[in-house]
Design an enzyme around this catalytic site. Sequence first.
Site, short mmCIF file in Angstrom:
data_model
loop_
_atom_site.label_atom_id
_atom_site.label_comp_id
_atom_site.label_asym_id
_atom_site.label_seq_id
_atom_site.Cartn_x
_atom_site.Cartn_y
_atom_site.Cartn_z
CB SER A 28 -0.93 -0.05 1.22
OG SER A 28 -1.97 0.86 1.08
CG HIS B 101 -5.50 -2.41 0.05
ND1 HIS B 101 -4.53 -2.41 -0.93
CD2 HIS B 101 -5.05 -1.56 1.02
CE1 HIS B 101 -3.54 -1.59 -0.55
NE2 HIS B 101 -3.84 -1.07 0.61
CG ASP C 295 -6.13 -3.98 -3.51
OD1 ASP C 295 -6.93 -3.04 -3.35
OD2 ASP C 295 -4.92 -3.90 -3.23
#
Lengths: 216, 407
Positions: free
Chosen positions: B164, B367, B334
């Site tokens: 991320s 995610h 995601d």
Amino acid sequence: MTAVMDARTGEGAAQGHGAIRPDLRLVAEMVTPGSRVLDVGCGDGALLHHLVHERQVDGRGIELSMDGVRQCVSQGLSVIQGDAEADLADYPDDSFDFVVLSQTLQAMRDPRRVLLELVRIGRHAVVSLPNFGYWRVRMSLLWGGRMPVTKRLGYAWWETPNIHLCTIRDFLDLCADVGVRIDRTVILGRHDRPTRAHPALNNLIGEQGIFLLSRK
Amino acid sequence: MTASLPVRPGGGAIDTATLPGHRVELGRDTPMRLDCGVELGPFTVAYSTYGTLNAQRSNAVLVCHALTGDHYVAEQHPVTGKPGWWELMVGPGRPVDTDRFFVICANVLGGCMGTTGPAERDPATGRPYGLSFPVITIGDMVRAQALLLDHLGIGQLFCVIGGSMGGMQVLEWAASYPERVFAAIPIATAARHSAQNIAFHEVGRQAIMADPDWAAGNYLEKGLRPHRGLAVARMAAHITYLSEPALHRKFGRNLQNRQTVTYGFDADFQVESYLRHQGISFVERFDANSYLYITRAMDYFDLAAEHGGILANAFRHRGGPPPVRFCLVSFSSDWLFPTAESRAIVHALNAVAANVSFVEVETDKGHDAFLLDEPELHQVLRGFIEGCAEHRGLGRSDGREGPEGRR
């Protein structure tokens, strides 16, 4: 893209170090040790692993199937998940010394364009393909009257990913048409043994052909 | 549970001076110039290390944390008491094996767990920075980490890894300091923050700023905490870290400790109760202004824009391929950092003939999958790191099968 007959025959499944399918070994022998190599449709990485560890190449791969990619990366090979027909366009000219396309050209939507991409990206290309002009294939169609299903072409017509099958002669014609030079040819007959017959017979007795190519 | 969030009004102030881990003051002699033009210095970086640096100083791994992460990557969190946020990835026998590698993780610039950020005191005024803290970028975070490595005497990292926002830092490292990175593992990330992601961040920031206890950013001086706003920001963001199938699998339309709906605004549904819990527990460990600053840093991230609009140029090294080996991982479910974002990076890396691997892991966990038990992720990274270690001359971890085989 996986070497497409493997799913049926089980050939090319992860093998021990050193042990490698005979046709892949012959492909590998066309690659100069220590060079930069891209294996297009590297499958489970059997050839790429052999090239990296036995011929010390700087090897990369593209593979369509996620299973194949995972197997490759998990054993330390540099492989991306991608569709070769779309992704080859990203690579600059002459990025590699050798680009290898093993048993996959016949599964491409646009083999002519792929062939041109191979010799653009690589200073050399190594292409292996099954020969639809092989006498057993011809006999199967002539006497059986049905689309041939052989060890090398192990799919029924309605399920085959091999959408652009050709004969060795067809392939040579295409290379001549698009200005690709054939620097070396190895023809494999039954049991993956290289033939020593007169080249005029290649299209009849060759079950598959392996070609070292470059731009004219 | 009542209709509004039951947050403690004054709680959640963290005395960062007493937190475990290392702290170093950087930028004392020469302040660090931030992207916004401000000279910052001196400033503090809080960090943790695991394992031992080898004599050649060649086995260092930098872990970059995500938006609300911190440097307690593989040890108990001092505030929540929970295990380190990436103990599945980092530890003895794990893919980032602390028996072999010297692992460093630093709290990012702008953070609130000891590194200088809006909640820390400005040495110039003696008061909390608050909104007088300069707006920082991913590039600034990475420059601060580079100064930390200088301080630790580490020239080249064996590997830099993160998911991320951590992945954004990994990309920034590879682009800004290619010679200091042997291998880069950006996970579930993007080379630029998308419009949709900026939009979600804006919702979170507005939730914080709409809380009267935010007090125009001066809540620390007034003894207030905008807990409600920060909790709502976390709730909204948390949804984006999951996936619809995962939420459905986990909660469906199940009711929370009741047989029927109440015809009111209590948390009737389990998913509401879960989100409220996520929001309430988050505010105990995170500073609202830090949340504003760090989300802004992500919004501003656009690696291609920094290089003439062409992402490939970010990775081009002296006209050729970068000396970095990349392994990108994305997750099929995601939707915050979808696979297409990773693929765009792969295409750019191919265009400079970089050494790159890329795997999309099949999962419904969204995610957050990079933080969770995803055997495929761990198997792929174990293989990649192993291969890189061999090339770096760090040997193979033969005779060791990994955590499964050891326990």
